[in-house]
Motif scaffolding. Structure first.
Motif, short mmCIF file in Angstrom:
data_model
loop_
_atom_site.label_atom_id
_atom_site.label_comp_id
_atom_site.label_asym_id
_atom_site.label_seq_id
_atom_site.Cartn_x
_atom_site.Cartn_y
_atom_site.Cartn_z
N ASN A 216 -11.65 -10.91 -12.30
CA ASN A 216 -10.72 -10.17 -11.44
C ASN A 216 -9.68 -8.91 -11.79
O ASN A 216 -9.23 -8.39 -10.81
CB ASN A 216 -10.41 -11.16 -10.41
CG ASN A 216 -11.06 -12.10 -9.93
OD1 ASN A 216 -11.42 -12.03 -8.90
ND2 ASN A 216 -11.01 -13.19 -10.06
N LEU A 217 -9.65 -9.27 -13.20
CA LEU A 217 -8.62 -7.89 -13.56
C LEU A 217 -8.78 -7.85 -14.88
O LEU A 217 -8.37 -7.54 -15.62
CB LEU A 217 -6.77 -8.89 -13.73
CG LEU A 217 -6.45 -9.24 -12.59
CD1 LEU A 217 -5.40 -10.23 -13.38
CD2 LEU A 217 -6.28 -8.69 -11.01
N ALA B 118 1.36 2.64 -3.24
CA ALA B 118 0.25 3.58 -4.31
C ALA B 118 0.47 4.88 -4.60
O ALA B 118 0.73 5.64 -5.77
CB ALA B 118 -1.32 2.87 -4.04
N PHE C 86 -3.39 -1.39 -9.34
CA PHE C 86 -4.36 -0.74 -9.84
C PHE C 86 -5.18 0.68 -8.86
O PHE C 86 -5.51 0.71 -10.06
CB PHE C 86 -5.73 -2.00 -10.02
CG PHE C 86 -5.82 -2.99 -10.90
CD1 PHE C 86 -5.43 -3.47 -12.01
CD2 PHE C 86 -5.61 -4.18 -10.55
CE1 PHE C 86 -4.67 -3.73 -12.63
CE2 PHE C 86 -5.37 -5.37 -11.09
CZ PHE C 86 -4.76 -5.34 -12.43
N ARG C 87 -4.31 0.55 -7.97
CA ARG C 87 -5.04 1.09 -6.96
C ARG C 87 -4.12 2.20 -7.51
O ARG C 87 -4.71 4.03 -8.07
CB ARG C 87 -5.03 1.11 -5.19
CG ARG C 87 -6.20 2.21 -4.92
CD ARG C 87 -5.92 1.73 -3.33
NE ARG C 87 -5.73 0.22 -3.13
CZ ARG C 87 -4.80 -0.47 -1.64
NH1 ARG C 87 -4.10 0.69 -1.51
NH2 ARG C 87 -4.97 -1.58 -1.91
N PRO D 3 0.97 -1.35 0.01
CA PRO D 3 0.04 0.12 -0.05
C PRO D 3 0.75 1.77 0.32
O PRO D 3 0.29 2.28 -0.57
CB PRO D 3 -0.56 0.44 1.18
CG PRO D 3 -0.72 -1.50 1.50
CD PRO D 3 0.57 -1.85 0.91
N MET E 196 -1.75 -11.26 -5.95
CA MET E 196 -2.73 -10.46 -6.14
C MET E 196 -3.03 -9.30 -5.14
O MET E 196 -3.49 -7.87 -4.99
CB MET E 196 -3.97 -11.55 -5.17
CG MET E 196 -4.68 -12.63 -6.29
SD MET E 196 -4.62 -12.12 -8.05
CE MET E 196 -3.28 -13.61 -9.42
N GLU E 197 -2.37 -9.14 -3.74
CA GLU E 197 -2.09 -8.21 -2.63
C GLU E 197 -1.29 -7.34 -4.02
O GLU E 197 -1.93 -5.95 -4.19
CB GLU E 197 -1.28 -8.61 -2.22
CG GLU E 197 -2.23 -9.30 -1.00
CD GLU E 197 -1.10 -9.81 0.00
OE1 GLU E 197 -1.63 -10.91 1.01
OE2 GLU E 197 0.20 -9.82 0.24
N SER E 198 -0.60 -8.09 -4.82
CA SER E 198 0.53 -6.16 -5.40
C SER E 198 -0.64 -5.49 -6.50
O SER E 198 -0.41 -3.91 -6.44
CB SER E 198 1.50 -7.07 -5.84
OG SER E 198 2.22 -7.18 -5.17
N PHE E 199 -0.91 -6.83 -6.78
CA PHE E 199 -2.66 -6.02 -8.11
C PHE E 199 -3.32 -4.88 -7.75
O PHE E 199 -3.50 -3.43 -7.96
CB PHE E 199 -3.15 -7.42 -9.10
CG PHE E 199 -2.22 -7.69 -10.01
CD1 PHE E 199 -2.31 -7.13 -10.81
CD2 PHE E 199 -2.10 -9.29 -9.67
CE1 PHE E 199 -0.90 -7.81 -11.68
CE2 PHE E 199 -1.85 -10.15 -10.77
CZ PHE E 199 -1.23 -9.18 -11.50
N ALA E 200 -3.33 -5.49 -6.11
CA ALA E 200 -4.22 -4.30 -5.40
C ALA E 200 -4.20 -2.81 -5.79
O ALA E 200 -4.60 -1.82 -5.57
CB ALA E 200 -4.70 -4.59 -4.23
N THR E 201 -2.94 -3.54 -4.84
CA THR E 201 -2.08 -1.43 -4.65
C THR E 201 -2.07 -1.22 -6.35
O THR E 201 -1.76 0.31 -6.83
CB THR E 201 -0.59 -1.66 -4.85
OG1 THR E 201 -0.60 -2.19 -3.31
CG2 THR E 201 0.09 -0.65 -4.63
#
Ligand code: SF4
Length: 357
Positions: free
Chosen positions: A247-248, A171, A217-218, A168, A210-215
């Motif tokens: 999901n992506l 980001a 994409f944010r 996070p 998947m955690e990295s993708f969340a960051t």
């Protein structure tokens, strides 16, 4: 094969970066051509005289790292090539079964040289960054990208990363407008976490990804998702296509790539390699699903004649010029200019299996 290092002699007592000849945009140290012959050239610049033994290779306009003690130059950015990649580290925290560049424990920090080299690139150049895993040196990497793009906003970067190290805290930094010039090439081999983790040789890698993708994409990061075609994961591809759609969906591109017979892949190439001339029908459903869901999908490193005709428009002539080759029969093929061909080190018996178009 195009040589990426060449023998050289220099007056200097320490390594330095220079551009061989001027250019449109470079800011920094260029060397002037003093003498040119077929097999060698002499250059003069701030670091004195430099003689390069290039045996017919055209080096004019190249950006090189000169290492006098090793008696060589490394062609970091070759003029006119679309395939310039800076290998920033050989360390990696994954151990992919088909890794073409097996990792090493030690790291030789050359970010300073790479920064200088980028500043000397031609206007609008796309510069690849790879490893090993570049983000193991996240701070040095991001500093380099930001410094270069501050001074050369005309350049672009494509960074290959396993995306195991974004959190996070990144980001906000990656939301900076400079990162619109940066695309991240990130591998995902299956939508089944166990299958993905086995292929990359790291427990919980899928979950961390998947955690990295969340960051990412944010941060609005530009992402090219990469899946190497293996006999191990071909059955997973349709599920992976659905997974991406659900999901992506923000990815810019899904690149499905032919296996390179290098590094670890050499050990079990016969077992891992998918013979596409016979087995393309196993790949086609995933392509259909991707197209159906609006995911831009492309095929990389696969000769056109190994792709069923209806899908050839998805294939990209992608193999880097310095490691690309063709079969003798390709000379009579009308599609050669648009074809990726083969890796230089692809097994000869497979290279011979071409069907000119
Ligand atoms: S025959 Fe050669 S050039 Fe033509 S599509 Fe096949 S590999 Fe490519």
């Amino acid at each position: 094969m195009i040589a990426l290092t060449l023998p050289a002699e220099s007056d200097a007592d320490h390594p330095f970066v220079t551009r061989l000849g001027g250019g449109e945009k470079p800011t920094g140290a260029c060397s002037r051509l003093e003498q040119f012959r077929d097999d060698r050239s002499v250059w003069c610049g701030d670091h004195g005289l430099l003689e390069i033994f290039h045996a017919g290779e055209n080096v004019q306009g190249d950006v090189v790292l000169v290492e006098p003690a090793k008696g060589r130059v490394e062609r970091l950015i070759r003029a006119g090539s679309r395939h310039n990649t800076l290998l920033v580290t050989e360390q990696c925290d994954q151990l992919c079964v088909m890794c073409s560049q097996p990792p090493k424990k030690t790291h030789d920090d050359r970010f300073e040289y790479f920064t200088e080299a980028c500043l000397l690139a031609d206007e609008g150049t796309l510069i690849g960054i790879s490893g090993g895993e570049p983000t193991l040196h996240m701070e040095r990497l991001l500093q380099m990208i930001e410094e270069v793009l501050d001074r050369r906003p005309d350049l672009f970067f494509h960074i290959l990363s396993n995306a195991q190290h974004f959190g996070p805290e990144h980001a906000l930094r990656l939301r900076d407008p400079r990162y619109r010039k940066v695309a991240w090439g990130i591998p995902l081999y299956s939508s089944d976490p166990v299958h993905h983790d086995v292929i990359v040789g790291k427990p919980n890698a899928f979950e961390r990804l998947m955690e990295s993708f969340a960051t990412l994409f944010r941060a609005g990061a530009r992402i090219e998702l990469r899946t190497v075609l293996l006999s191990k994961n071909v059955a997973d591809l349709p599920s992976l296509a659905r997974f991406l759609a659900e999901n992506l969906p923000q990815i810019e591109q899904w690149s499905i790539m032919g296996l390179e017979n290098a590094g670890f892949a050499r050990r079990n190439f016969g077992e891992m390699h998918l013979a596409l001339p016979e087995r393309f029908a196993e790949v086609a459903p995933a392509l259909d699903l991707a197209v159906l869901h609006g995911i831009p999908v492309r095929l990389f490193n696969i000769p056109l004649c190994h792709v069923a005709e209806a899908y050839r428009h998805l294939a990209v002539a992608s193999i880097s010029d310095w490691k690309q080759r063709f079969a003798t029969a390709c000379e009579e093929c009308r599609a050669k200019a648009d074809c990726s061909g083969f890796f230089e080190w692809h097994p000869q018996e497979l290279v011979n299996r071409v069907a000119p178009i």
